[in-house]
Design a protein around this motif. Structure first.
Motif, mmCIF file in Angstrom:
data_model
loop_
_atom_site.group_PDB
_atom_site.id
_atom_site.type_symbol
_atom_site.label_atom_id
_atom_site.label_comp_id
_atom_site.label_asym_id
_atom_site.label_seq_id
_atom_site.Cartn_x
_atom_site.Cartn_y
_atom_site.Cartn_z
ATOM 1 N N SER A 72 0.665 -1.254 -0.015
ATOM 2 C CA SER A 72 -0.241 0.178 0.377
ATOM 3 C C SER A 72 1.363 1.599 -0.058
ATOM 4 O O SER A 72 2.458 0.733 -0.236
ATOM 5 N N TYR A 73 0.181 2.035 -0.119
ATOM 6 C CA TYR A 73 0.512 3.548 -0.382
ATOM 7 C C TYR A 73 0.089 4.596 0.921
ATOM 8 O O TYR A 73 -0.950 4.929 0.786
ATOM 9 N N THR A 74 1.146 5.347 1.661
ATOM 10 C CA THR A 74 -0.105 5.883 2.927
ATOM 11 C C THR A 74 0.107 7.506 2.140
ATOM 12 O O THR A 74 0.322 7.526 0.313
ATOM 13 N N GLU A 75 -0.569 8.375 2.917
ATOM 14 C CA GLU A 75 -1.345 9.467 2.120
ATOM 15 C C GLU A 75 -0.287 10.705 1.567
ATOM 16 O O GLU A 75 -0.533 11.947 1.241
ATOM 17 N N ASP A 76 1.060 10.333 2.474
ATOM 18 C CA ASP A 76 2.116 10.811 2.175
ATOM 19 C C ASP A 76 2.800 10.544 1.097
ATOM 20 O O ASP A 76 4.124 10.736 0.943
ATOM 21 N N GLY A 77 1.940 8.871 -0.169
ATOM 22 C CA GLY A 77 2.874 8.469 -0.906
ATOM 23 C C GLY A 77 4.055 7.985 -0.690
ATOM 24 O O GLY A 77 4.533 7.680 -1.567
ATOM 25 N N ARG A 78 3.912 7.007 0.368
ATOM 26 C CA ARG A 78 5.216 6.332 0.940
ATOM 27 C C ARG A 78 5.522 4.765 1.005
ATOM 28 O O ARG A 78 4.561 4.728 1.431
ATOM 29 N N CYS A 79 5.655 4.198 0.628
ATOM 30 C CA CYS A 79 5.468 2.281 -0.125
ATOM 31 C C CYS A 79 4.863 2.338 1.383
ATOM 32 O O CYS A 79 6.163 2.367 2.712
ATOM 33 N N VAL A 80 5.032 1.091 1.375
ATOM 34 C CA VAL A 80 4.277 0.408 2.807
ATOM 35 C C VAL A 80 4.304 -1.058 2.443
ATOM 36 O O VAL A 80 3.395 -1.651 1.755
ATOM 37 N N SER A 81 5.662 -1.871 2.858
ATOM 38 C CA SER A 81 5.945 -2.825 2.716
ATOM 39 C C SER A 81 5.886 -3.903 3.534
ATOM 40 O O SER A 81 5.953 -5.549 3.414
ATOM 41 N N LEU A 82 6.239 -3.489 4.494
ATOM 42 C CA LEU A 82 6.847 -3.737 5.710
ATOM 43 C C LEU A 82 6.020 -3.365 7.057
ATOM 44 O O LEU A 82 5.646 -2.287 7.362
ATOM 45 N N LEU A 83 5.880 -4.455 7.838
ATOM 46 C CA LEU A 83 4.602 -3.932 9.511
ATOM 47 C C LEU A 83 6.299 -3.194 9.851
ATOM 48 O O LEU A 83 7.373 -4.312 10.445
ATOM 49 N N LYS A 84 6.538 -1.787 10.018
ATOM 50 C CA LYS A 84 7.794 -1.121 10.570
ATOM 51 C C LYS A 84 6.831 -0.865 12.629
ATOM 52 O O LYS A 84 6.513 -0.075 12.462
ATOM 53 N N ILE A 85 7.995 -1.322 13.061
ATOM 54 C CA ILE A 85 7.462 -1.405 14.679
ATOM 55 C C ILE A 85 8.878 -1.038 15.230
ATOM 56 O O ILE A 85 9.601 -1.563 14.906
#
Lengths: 257, 417
Positions: free
Chosen positions: B49-62
């Motif tokens: 997916s891509y967040t509303e700031d246009g960055r890629c969401v590929s990993l669960l980043k925590i």
């Protein structure tokens, strides 16, 4: 001019190309069954898919083209675009009529066109690998509905089969009304078709058919998606270029309700 | 339901604190799923997916936890910041990853952490999460672990045996800034694991050529991140560090993170200062030129031009400084030179090389191949007769700027023309 009308299958399309050569038809148009329109000036030829004839064409292409280019032909076919048959026929004729390999001749229109259509299909395939959202049901099946621009289910089977080898899953193409179902017991994928108004026709499952943890994980994912956005950097244009609005209704994180 | 509310809250706090780490890549590693377990990694990576700031969401980043003994000025989790502190248990982090992965939300896990107790204690926890995923859950998805500065080599080694990629952040582009803003961190603690990893990755790769059963060791290599705009360094300094990291430690990626103001510390840009997004973008473009377009550092920035031009991209900027090399003949020039033409990317350069074997190319074919002709036309000749070129640098620069789709967002003097 002759109109060759085939049944819309890949085998049928290759059979049509066989007939073009067999019957030495120069001025021809290959059209799908559904999109055939009678024209006064054209004669009509119905093509019945023939495995042997199709194989001869395919084997001929094997002599002339790399495996990548042959894959592009198949991807191009899956685009279902109205100009698809015309482009493929021109390209395949160009291949057969040339003495040397022409697949890298990007100064030729049909070579470039095949690559460009195939690229569009590839992008849609890649999108589906990204945008499929499984929902776990009470009987432990992971279900996803999709509505891709092109008929990409055949292209994504191997990806999902390898990735989700230890869970039962079903990906259903709502537009084309068929799906692929994987069983972790047999490790195999089967094509399925729902004849009735079945659950997969909804974008999201009703709560009653969801596994007890399903809605919790959907909500965790939605919140995660909201949280990781950096407001100071918002860029709506970029956002919808990457996630076009037409896919939103199938994306858990973009669902409004 | 109480348990889920707790998880929900932890996820919110620990993903919010992790989001300023910009790396989301899930590429560069191949893990097959031969055991018919869960997951595989294909090499290319997928943005789910891509967040509303246009960055890629590929990993669960925590983060595993946001408790931290350090007080780095630019970080939301700094000790002196008044925020709620929470931590995931190993099992919670693992279950979240598995359940997100099974629903095809993610490619895997990006796990970082605040430093609690000490470096080794923290790193040991991170390793335990990766180990649990790989051994108990037979998980073949992507795992990116942060290396905690100053932790022992043995833990780095274990991490590399379970993770696909490791990264330790350079944080700031000079030792002085590091001292000023992250007084408890030091350069050696950051460089040492990087250097150890670089050597070991190479050693394991060599061994694998001879002994097939050699285990995968950080197969997607290592990366790092620098915050830009929080401290006074110029682009020459930033790029010099990046260049050295690529060459010396064989890093796969250097990420540049435009500083997002999170504190009213007087050492930092004030809250509300805009994120230097154009600068960040230019740095990435320059980085690409070094990695894929065969440019050397000194061709992009040098002491006479220590800052990247914000109005135009670094490739065009280079071309304008070197107009004496142009125009080039697209039908005869070699690949390296075609690659340097503004408006021509790697893919179109390859197409030109292949296509021109069959017939000489003109504007029409170049356009069809996907070249930005409106830009490239100033720098090339082809079989077509008309060559609408401007050979004066200032005139050419203005002309290209006016055509730019970003014209409205660029320098104000543009509107005069």
């Amino acid at each position: 001019m002759t109109q060759l009308v085939y049944d819309g299958s890949f085998e049928g399309l290759l059979t049509s190309i066989f007939e073009l050569y067999e019957r030495k038809i120069g001025d021809a148009r290959v059209v799908r069954n559904g999109s055939y329109q009678s024209e006064l000036t054209a004669s009509y030829l119905e093509i019945i898919p023939d495995q042997k004839k199709a194989e001869r064409v395919w084997n001929g292409l094997k002599q002339k083209l790399s495996v990548d280019k042959r894959n592009e032909i198949y991807q191009c076919f899956l685009s279902e675009l109205p100009e698809m048959e015309g482009t493929l026929v021109t390209f395949i004729r160009h291949v057969f009529d040339s003495k040397h390999s022409v697949e890298k001749d990007y100064s030729n229109k049909s070579v470039l066109a095949i690559e460009q259509i195939a690229h569009k299909v590839y992008r849609e395939k890649h999108r589906m690998e990204a945008f499929v959202r499984f929902q776990r049901t009470t009987d432990d099946l992971y279900i996803a509905s999709i509505d891709p621009d092109f008929n990409v289910l055949p292209l994504i089977i191997s990806h999902f089969q390898e990735r989700y080898a230890d869970q039962h899953w079903l990906i259903y193409d709502n537009r084309r009304n068929y799906g692929i179902h994987y069983s972790k017991d047999t490790f195999s994928v089967q094509e399925v078709r729902m004849e009735w108004e079945a659950i997969a026709h909804h974008e999201f499952l009703p709560a009653s058919t969801c596994h007890e943890e399903e809605l919790v994980y959907q909500s965790l994912w939605k919140n995660y998606f909201q949280t990781i956005n950096i407001q100071a950097r918002n860029n709506h244009k970029l956002h919808i270029r990457h996630v076009p609005v037409r896919y939103w209704k199938y994306l858990t994180e973009k669902r409004t309700s | 339901m109480y348990m889920w509310d707790r998880i929900q809250e932890k996820l919110q706090i620990l993903s919010d604190a992790a989001k300023y780490d910009v790396s989301c890549s899930s590429s560069g590693s191949k893990r097959s799923n031969d055991s018919k377990g869960l997951g595989h990694t294909t090499g290319a990576g997928i943005c789910h997916s891509y967040t509303e700031d246009g960055r890629c969401v590929s990993l669960l980043k925590i983060l595993l936890t946001n408790y931290c003994i350090y007080d780095c000025a630019y970080c939301v989790s700094r000790r002196s910041n008044d925020v709620k502190r929470v931590g995931f248990t190993v099992k919670e982090a693992v279950e979240l990853t598995i359940n997100f992965y099974r629903r095809n939300y993610i490619e895997g896990l990006f796990l970082s952490s605040g430093i609690f107790k000490n470096s080794d204690y923290t790193m040991e926890r991170l390793v335990r999460v990766a180990k649990t995923l790989r051994t108990e859950y037979r998980f073949n998805g992507y795992i990116h672990l942060k290396t905690i500065p100053g932790c022992s080599e043995d833990l780095v080694k274990q991490a590399a045996l379970y993770a696909d990629r490791l990264s330790v952040n350079i944080e700031l582009p000079s030792e002085n800034s590091l001292k000023a803003l992250a007084p408890e961190k030091n350069k050696t603690d950051i460089i040492r694991p990087m250097s150890y990893l670089s050597n070991s990755i190479e050693a394991y790769a060599d061994e694998k050529k001879v002994i097939k059963s050699t285990p995968a060791f950080a197969p997607a290599g290592q990366s790092t991140q620098m915050v830009v705009g929080a401290s006074p360094e110029n682009d020459l300094q930033v790029m010099t560090i990046a260049d050295a990291l690529y060459k010396k430690y064989k890093l796969r990626r250097v990420y540049y993170s435009g500083y997002v103001p999170v504190s009213n510390d007087s050492r930092l840009p004030q809250l509300g200062t805009p994120v230097p997004m154009i600068r960040e973008n230019r740095l990435y473009q320059a980085d690409w030129l070094m990695r894929f377009y065969k440019f050397s550092l000194r061709e992009i920035v040098d002491p006479a031009h220590p800052q990247l031009d914000l109005d135009i991209d670094p490739k065009l900027s280079w071309a304008l400084r070197n107009l004496h090399l142009f125009p080039i003949d697209i039908n005869h020039a070699d690949y390296e030179m075609i690659l340097r033409v503004p408006g021509i990317g790697v893919q179109s350069a390859l197409r030109i090389i292949q296509g021109r074997r069959y017939s000489k190319l003109g504007w029409d074919q170049l356009k069809q191949m996907g070249i930005a002709v409106s830009r490239a036309k100033h720098f090339i000749v082809c079989t077509s007769k008309d060559h609408p070129r401007d050979i004066n640098e200032a005139a050419l620069r203005q002309r290209i700027l006016r055509q730019s789709k970003y014209a409205a967002t660029l320098t104000p003097q543009l509107s005069i023309f």
